[in-house]
Every structure is written in C-alpha cells, then in structure tokens.
Design an enzyme around this catalytic site. Structure first.
Site, PDB file in Angstrom:
ATOM      1  N   GLY A  14       5.896   1.899  -1.206  1.00 50.93           N
ATOM      2  CA  GLY A  14       7.167   1.846  -0.459  1.00 50.93           C
ATOM      3  C   GLY A  14       6.905   1.470   0.996  1.00 50.93           C
ATOM      4  CB  VAL A  26      -5.060  -3.874  11.528  1.00 53.84           C
ATOM      5  CG1 VAL A  26      -6.145  -4.556  10.698  1.00 53.84           C
ATOM      6  CG2 VAL A  26      -4.884  -2.422  11.083  1.00 53.84           C
ATOM      7  CB  VAL A  27      -3.895  -8.585  13.534  1.00 49.56           C
ATOM      8  CG1 VAL A  27      -4.147 -10.016  14.004  1.00 49.56           C
ATOM      9  CG2 VAL A  27      -3.415  -8.577  12.086  1.00 49.56           C
ATOM     10  CG  ASP A 106       0.727   9.462  -3.527  1.00 50.12           C
ATOM     11  OD1 ASP A 106       1.461   8.497  -3.230  1.00 50.12           O
ATOM     12  OD2 ASP A 106       1.069  10.357  -4.321  1.00 50.12           O
ATOM     13  CB  THR A 130       4.180   7.075   2.375  1.00 50.59           C
ATOM     14  OG1 THR A 130       5.244   7.679   1.625  1.00 50.59           O
ATOM     15  CG2 THR A 130       3.155   8.147   2.702  1.00 50.59           C
ATOM     16  CG  ASP A 132       7.654  10.091  -0.129  1.00 50.11           C
ATOM     17  OD1 ASP A 132       8.798   9.934   0.323  1.00 50.11           O
ATOM     18  OD2 ASP A 132       7.331   9.764  -1.285  1.00 50.11           O
ATOM     19  CG  ASP A 134       3.284  11.972  -0.273  1.00 52.57           C
ATOM     20  OD1 ASP A 134       2.803  11.109   0.496  1.00 52.57           O
ATOM     21  OD2 ASP A 134       3.774  11.690  -1.373  1.00 52.57           O
ATOM     22  NE  ARG A 176       9.044   8.365  -7.280  1.00 50.48           N
ATOM     23  CZ  ARG A 176       9.134   7.047  -7.130  1.00 50.48           C
ATOM     24  NH1 ARG A 176      10.032   6.367  -7.794  1.00 50.48           N
ATOM     25  NH2 ARG A 176       8.311   6.408  -6.334  1.00 50.48           N
ATOM     26  CB  ALA A 191      20.923  21.961   5.502  1.00 53.13           C
ATOM     27  CD  GLU A 192      25.761  25.326   6.102  1.00 51.84           C
ATOM     28  OE1 GLU A 192      25.735  24.109   5.841  1.00 51.84           O
ATOM     29  OE2 GLU A 192      25.864  25.771   7.257  1.00 51.84           O
ATOM     30  CE  LYS A 218      26.979  29.388   7.554  1.00 44.73           C
ATOM     31  NZ  LYS A 218      25.855  28.529   7.787  1.00 44.73           N
ATOM     32  CD  GLU A 227      13.947   9.887  -4.630  1.00 39.78           C
ATOM     33  OE1 GLU A 227      13.370   9.465  -3.631  1.00 39.78           O
ATOM     34  OE2 GLU A 227      14.366   9.157  -5.524  1.00 39.78           O
ATOM     35  NE  ARG A 260      10.998   2.259   1.068  1.00 43.11           N
ATOM     36  CZ  ARG A 260      11.075   2.195  -0.260  1.00 43.11           C
ATOM     37  NH1 ARG A 260      11.169   3.311  -0.965  1.00 43.11           N
ATOM     38  NH2 ARG A 260      11.048   1.058  -0.871  1.00 43.11           N
TER      39      ARG A 260
HETATM   40  N1  LIG Z   1      -4.354   4.830 -10.592  1.00 43.18           N
HETATM   41  C1  LIG Z   1      -4.233   3.653  -9.957  1.00 43.18           C
HETATM   42  N2  LIG Z   1      -5.152   2.680 -10.147  1.00 43.18           N
HETATM   43  C2  LIG Z   1      -5.038   1.504  -9.513  1.00 43.18           C
HETATM   44  N3  LIG Z   1      -4.036   1.192  -8.686  1.00 43.18           N
HETATM   45  C3  LIG Z   1      -3.093   2.109  -8.459  1.00 43.18           C
HETATM   46  C4  LIG Z   1      -3.134   3.398  -9.073  1.00 43.18           C
HETATM   47  N4  LIG Z   1      -2.063   4.105  -8.654  1.00 43.18           N
HETATM   48  C5  LIG Z   1      -1.381   3.279  -7.824  1.00 43.18           C
HETATM   49  N5  LIG Z   1      -1.996   2.096  -7.702  1.00 43.18           N
HETATM   50  C6  LIG Z   1      -1.555   0.921  -6.948  1.00 43.18           C
HETATM   51  O1  LIG Z   1      -0.975   1.299  -5.712  1.00 43.18           O
HETATM   52  C7  LIG Z   1       0.348   0.752  -5.636  1.00 43.18           C
HETATM   53  C8  LIG Z   1       1.199   1.603  -4.737  1.00 43.18           C
HETATM   54  O2  LIG Z   1       1.344   2.909  -5.290  1.00 43.18           O
HETATM   55  P1  LIG Z   1       2.743   3.674  -5.218  1.00 43.18           P
HETATM   56  O3  LIG Z   1       2.546   5.013  -5.821  1.00 43.18           O
HETATM   57  O4  LIG Z   1       3.813   2.802  -5.760  1.00 43.18           O
HETATM   58  O5  LIG Z   1       3.074   3.763  -3.655  1.00 43.18           O
HETATM   59  P2  LIG Z   1       2.387   4.613  -2.482  1.00 43.18           P
HETATM   60  O6  LIG Z   1       1.071   4.019  -2.183  1.00 43.18           O
HETATM   61  O7  LIG Z   1       3.348   4.406  -1.346  1.00 43.18           O
HETATM   62  O8  LIG Z   1       2.305   6.048  -2.937  1.00 43.18           O
HETATM   63  C9  LIG Z   1       0.787   0.683  -7.093  1.00 43.18           C
HETATM   64  O9  LIG Z   1       1.849  -0.203  -7.256  1.00 43.18           O
HETATM   65  C10 LIG Z   1      -0.489   0.190  -7.756  1.00 43.18           C
HETATM   66  O10 LIG Z   1      -0.656  -1.191  -7.565  1.00 43.18           O
HETATM   67  O1  LIG Z   2      12.000   1.982  -3.532  1.00 44.67           O
HETATM   68  P1  LIG Z   2      11.661   2.546  -4.856  1.00 44.67           P
HETATM   69  O2  LIG Z   2      10.635   1.728  -5.566  1.00 44.67           O
HETATM   70  O3  LIG Z   2      12.887   2.825  -5.655  1.00 44.67           O
HETATM   71  O4  LIG Z   2      10.955   3.956  -4.632  1.00 44.67           O
HETATM   72  C1  LIG Z   2      11.586   5.101  -4.145  1.00 44.67           C
HETATM   73  C2  LIG Z   2      10.527   6.057  -3.667  1.00 44.67           C
HETATM   74  O5  LIG Z   2       9.824   5.476  -2.586  1.00 44.67           O
HETATM   75  C3  LIG Z   2       9.758   6.401  -1.493  1.00 44.67           C
HETATM   76  O6  LIG Z   2      10.769   6.033  -0.562  1.00 44.67           O
HETATM   77  C4  LIG Z   2       8.427   6.290  -0.818  1.00 44.67           C
HETATM   78  O7  LIG Z   2       7.407   6.608  -1.726  1.00 44.67           O
HETATM   79  P2  LIG Z   2       5.974   5.918  -1.684  1.00 44.67           P
HETATM   80  O8  LIG Z   2       5.556   5.878  -0.251  1.00 44.67           O
HETATM   81  O9  LIG Z   2       5.099   6.772  -2.545  1.00 44.67           O
HETATM   82  O10 LIG Z   2       6.099   4.530  -2.206  1.00 44.67           O
HETATM   83  C5  LIG Z   2      10.068   7.764  -2.115  1.00 44.67           C
HETATM   84  O11 LIG Z   2      10.607   8.702  -1.188  1.00 44.67           O
HETATM   85  C6  LIG Z   2      11.062   7.379  -3.170  1.00 44.67           C
HETATM   86  O12 LIG Z   2      11.078   8.341  -4.185  1.00 44.67           O
HETATM   87 MG   LIG Z   3       3.461   7.835  -2.796  1.00 42.01          MG
END
Ligand SMILES: Nc1ncnc2c1ncn2[C@@H]1O[C@H](COP(=O)(O)OP(=O)(O)O)[C@@H](O)[C@H]1O
Ligand SMILES: O=P(O)(O)OC[C@H]1O[C@](O)(COP(=O)(O)O)[C@@H](O)[C@@H]1O
Ligand SMILES: [Mg+2]
Length: 328
Positions: A14, A26-27, A106, A130, A132, A134, A176, A191-192, A218, A227, A260
């Site tokens: 995302g 980075v660049v 992740d 991200t 999230d 997380d 998620r 928020a309540e 209230k 979500e 986002r």
């Molecule tokens: N177990 C895995 N092995 C290889 N590539 C992975 C694996 N899990 C995720 N990826 C790659 O990382 C991309 C991004 O992961 P995703 O969970 O969609 O988003 P985020 O990195 O934001 O958590 C995936 O679309 C996939 O290409």
């Molecule tokens: O845009 P998509 O593919 O529907 O994904 C929605 C999900 O992406 C997020 O916005 C970000 O998640 P990631 O960073 O793991 O991709 C979550 O909060 C949400 O559940």
């Molecule tokens: Mg993620």
C-alpha cells in the site's frame, strides 16, 4: 562485506504519504556518494518485468509535497514464487545492480528477506513505509502520521453534524490487522468507543457503554471501527446497535482510501528524508538484510528477520484505558 556501486529503489504494498520524500532522499544520498541509481516501477512487479530507469538528482525535484509514490506501487503475486524471484534476480544482474532499497510494509519485508537469503550478493535494506504502523524496529512508519491527521480532520467534520442532529456515528478506518490509526484517531477525536483487530469487544458491552453515554446527556457519539475488527464491518455493528439503542439515530461512514492520499505531513517528510538517508549510508557501510527505523528520535537498524519475528503488534493497553476514561 558488500561493496556497492549501483543501487535500485522501489516502493511496494500500500502506498503511504512520505514515500516520495524517502525516494528523493535515497536518490540524492546515493548520487552524493557517487553511486548510480535506478528507480524500479510498481515494486516487485517492475523488478520481474524489467521496468526500471536511471535516476538523477533532478529526477526527484519537487516531489517532497506529493502523496502516493512517483515510482508507483503494486501487490505482486509472482514475486511470491521462486521462479518470480529468479527472474527478478536476473534482471538486477543484467543491469549490474548490487544493492536494493525497498520501501514498504511487513509483506514487502517478508519478500525482501526471502529474496536476500536466496541471492545474498544483492545487498538489501528496508525502509518502513505503511500507514498501518505495524512494524517492529521503528516507533513510527512512513505515512502513519499523515493518515492519522487525515482521519482526524474527517472525524472532526462528522462530529459537527453528529452533534447538530444528536446522532451516533460509526466511522470505519483502515487497518486490516492493525488498530494503530483507530486508537490514535479515537484519542484525538474523543471517540466514545474504539474497536480494534487486536482486542475483542463484546457488542453487549459496547451497547451498555453507549446507553450510559446517552443517559449521561451525551448529545452525540462516535465509535471508531478499524476495518479488521472481529465483529465485522461498521455497517454490521451499526445494525446490531441500532436495534438496542433507540435514543440515537445511527449513521455509518467508511473513510476508505482517502486515508492513504494527500500531501505528507512535516513529520512524514522529515521521517522519509532521515530514513532514506540512513538506508543508503547503512548499505555503504556494508550492511544488508536489515531495516532502518527511528526510535527515541535516533536511527535504529534492525535485522529484517527480527523486525518480522517481533512484528506482533502489542496493544497499547495504557492508551486504550486512557481513551475509555477520557470519554466518560
Ligand atoms: N511471503 C512472501 N514472499 C515473497 N514476497 C512477498 C511475500 N509476502 C509479500 N510479498 C511481496 O510483498 C508485496 C507487498 O506486500 P503487502 O502485504 O501487500 O504490503 P506491505 O508491504 O505494505 O505490507 C506483495 O505484493 C508481494 O509481492
Ligand atoms: O488498497 P488495498 O489493496 O485495498 O489495501 C487496503 C489495506 O492497505 C492498507 O491501507 C495498508 O496496508 P499495507 O501497508 O500492508 O499495504 C491497510 O490499512 C488496508 O487494510
Ligand atoms: Mg502490511
């Protein structure tokens, strides 16, 4: 030790506000250090499809204020297979690329770690990007601050109309598997109740709490639902609550993908700049299979393995308790 001369950068998963300031950092840090730089489009998809281009200092002009990512992003299924990874590796070799900065969450790091174990001659550095928030190893991830501020702005507006009509609103926010945005937005907007994926909330308790609020005069109430909450989406919960709580007119708002977008906050611009700078310097010092993060306002470098293993989000019970007390 990895000695690098040509570095590639990609954004994956995302998108998150702050990715562009990070790409810029980075660049320019790489060019300052006499490295060649390549931008890969659409994350791992571009790596497999050989969709990449040479970048210069001017390739990243005027992007600090932009949401999204100039490199584009994708969720790429083929990269999950050994065959996909092999093609990606061959493309990197073909272009003489020996280091990779991956900006994502992740999932992106899980892929990067697997790839790096298979092909250790490509040095890999992760930057947590991200909304999230997380990932272990960085107090904040890129995009979380901007997204939370976007949510707060929206909920403040909802509060105005909720108050004018004496209504109860269920507002669904992203996450998620993560309640990080819901919790911070819940505290910021009073928020309540806050419903999170990390903690089960019994609907009966929620109903009791809302009835108490109503009898405590209230005039309006806001419940934030992440979500991924286990009770189902905001619509399902609202339906169950409306049956029992007659004193309020119940409405639902799903904030969705607007969370986002938008120009990165000052915090995310600075975080992106710092993490991008740190990622290149870590690669130059020979590090690989790691993630750069920020803790207590200092750069911290964590092994990708550790960042992923410790990934389990620890529910911030103290913040939950405070939010409950402050909403009496
Ligand atoms: N177990 C895995 N092995 C290889 N590539 C992975 C694996 N899990 C995720 N990826 C790659 O990382 C991309 C991004 O992961 P995703 O969970 O969609 O988003 P985020 O990195 O934001 O958590 C995936 O679309 C996939 O290409
Ligand atoms: O845009 P998509 O593919 O529907 O994904 C929605 C999900 O992406 C997020 O916005 C970000 O998640 P990631 O960073 O793991 O991709 C979550 O909060 C949400 O559940
Ligand atoms: Mg993620």
């Amino acid at each position: 030790m990895h000695k690098i001369s040509k570095l590639a950068v990609l954004t994956s998963g995302g998108d998150a506000p702050g990715m562009n300031p990070c790409i810029r950092s980075v660049v320019r840090t790489a060019i300052y250090n006499k490295l060649q730089v390549v931008g890969i489009r659409r994350g791992y998809q571009g790596l497999i499809e050989d969709d990449m281009y040479d970048m210069e200092a001017r390739s990243v002009s005027n992007i600090l204020n932009l949401g999204g990512t100039i490199l584009k992003t994708a969720r790429c299924l083929p990269f999950r297979s050994d065959e996909g990874m092999e093609i990606a590796y061959q493309n990197l070799k073909k272009h003489g690329i020996d280091a990779l900065v991956v900006i994502g969450g992740d999932g992106t790091f899980t892929g990067a770690l697997r790839f790096s174990k298979k092909f250790p001659d490509i040095a890999v550095m992760g930057v947590p990007g991200t909304i999230d928030n997380d990932l272990y190893g960085s107090t904040y991830t890129l995009g979380f601050d901007t997204a939370t501020n976007t949510v707060i702005e929206a909920i403040d507006k909802i509060r105005d109309t909720a108050d004018a009509h004496d209504r109860l609103f269920f507002v669904e926010v992203m996450g998620r598997d993560s309640g990080a945005i819901a919790l911070r937005a819940g505290i910021s907007c009073g928020a309540e109740a806050i419903l999170l994926p990390e903690k089960a909330t019994a609907i009966e308790d929620l109903i009791k709490n809302l009835k108490t609020g109503s009898s405590n005069k209230k005039s309006s109430s806001i419940v934030i639902v992440a979500e991924g909450d286990k009770n189902g989406g905001a619509y399902d919960i609202a339906k169950k609550v409306q049956k029992e709580v007659k004193s309020y007119d119940v409405k639902v708002t799903i904030l969705g993908h607007l969370q986002r977008g938008g120009s990165p906050s000052a915090f995310d611009r600075i975080l992106g700049s710092r993490l991008g700078f740190a990622a290149v310097n870590a690669l130059l010092s020979g590090k690989s299979q790691m993630m750069v993060g920020l803790e207590a306002n200092h750069i911290k470098i964590t092994g990708l393995e550790e960042a992923l293993n410790q990934h389990e989000f620890k529910l911030e019970e103290d913040l939950m308790q405070m939010a409950e007390i402050l909403s009496i």
